[in-house]
Design an enzyme around this catalytic site. Structure first.
Site, PDB file in Angstrom:
ATOM      1  CB  CYS A 117      -2.080  -2.699   5.375  1.00 19.00           C
ATOM      2  SG  CYS A 117      -3.740  -2.113   5.133  1.00 19.00           S
TER       3      CYS A 117
ATOM      4  CG  ASP B 250      -1.920  -0.912   1.127  1.00 19.02           C
ATOM      5  OD1 ASP B 250      -2.006  -1.842   0.266  1.00 19.02           O
ATOM      6  OD2 ASP B 250      -2.789  -1.266   2.228  1.00 19.02           O
TER       7      ASP B 250
ATOM      8  CE  LYS C  66      -3.756  -4.578   1.390  1.00 16.90           C
ATOM      9  NZ  LYS C  66      -4.205  -3.267   2.110  1.00 16.90           N
TER      10      LYS C  66
END
Length: 235
Positions: free
Chosen positions: A183, A40, A138
């Site tokens: 994450c 990310d 995701k």
């Protein structure tokens, strides 16, 4: 200590599986069956983004420097729908960083971020990962968040990443990116659950640290067998 002596000592301590990853002076040398996971590193989490992580931009040059050491690189993206269940704006009377109960458990509520197709959801423009082979998106189910690159937040719905890595013969993953306590941590712990050896490269991550979440994440990762290293530990 001679290498043979070291390996005999390691066998006595149950460290034989770790020995192939060791390099001179305690360095870790990624093998052909290792993968770098870049979590990310998107505009929404970088300076000026809708959910900027303090120091987030600082991970990019570290990750870029690490990349040539890996034959296998996977990138992840948060990829939310508009009106996603994890957005505070979706829940009347709720503010960012409060929590709510969803069908899979307690959910931290975030500012709107990483909405599909927006510049905010794009990867950081300065990332240089020419050997990256796969992007895992995701959090695209409107009613369910997904911190981990391996499983959605219900801890049941697989993203397919574990199967992909195992199909490629990957045994060890090195996790970097944003944010350490969400994450990155969930990705690392789910990688362990899937049977991988896991390293988190600390200086290639940055955390949000929401109500002590960063210290808790490191404690939880350590308890699951995740190894905490620095980029200078990579040979």
């Amino acid at each position: 200590m001679q290498r043979r002596t070291f390996l005999h000592a390691g066998a006595a301590l149950g460290l034989v599986a770790f020995a192939p990853q060791l390099f001179a002076a305690g360095k870790v040398k990624p093998a052909a069956n290792s993968a770098l996971i870049v979590v990310d590193v998107q505009n929404c989490f970088l300076d000026g983004g809708t959910l900027a992580v303090k120091g987030g931009n600082e991970v990019i040059p570290v990750i870029n420097k690490l990349a040539p050491a890996f034959d296998n690189i996977v990138v992840t993206q948060d990829w939310h729908t508009a009106g996603h269940a994890s957005f505070a704006s979706t829940h009347s009377g709720k503010k960012p960083f409060e929590t709510t109960k969803l069908k899979y458990g307690t959910q931290v509520l975030w500012p709107d971020h990483c909405v599909q197709g927006t510049d905010d959801a794009g990867l950081g423009k300065d990332l240089a990962l020419p050997t990256a082979q796969l992007i895992i998106r995701k959090g695209f189910h409107k009613d369910m968040d997904s911190y981990s690159a391996f499983e959605e937040a219900d801890h049941k719905t697989a993203t397919g990443l574990a199967g992909y890595l195992k199909g490629r013969g990957i045994k060890t993953v090195f996790v970097t990116g944003l944010a350490t306590d969400f994450c990155v941590a969930w990705t690392a712990m789910d990688a362990r659950k899937a049977g991988f050896e896991v390293y988190v490269i600390e200086d290639a991550t940055r955390g949000i640290d929401l109500n002590g979440s960063l210290a808790k994440a490191w404690k939880d990762m350590t308890a699951k067998g995740v190894k905490r290293i620095q980029s200078t530990d990579i040979a």
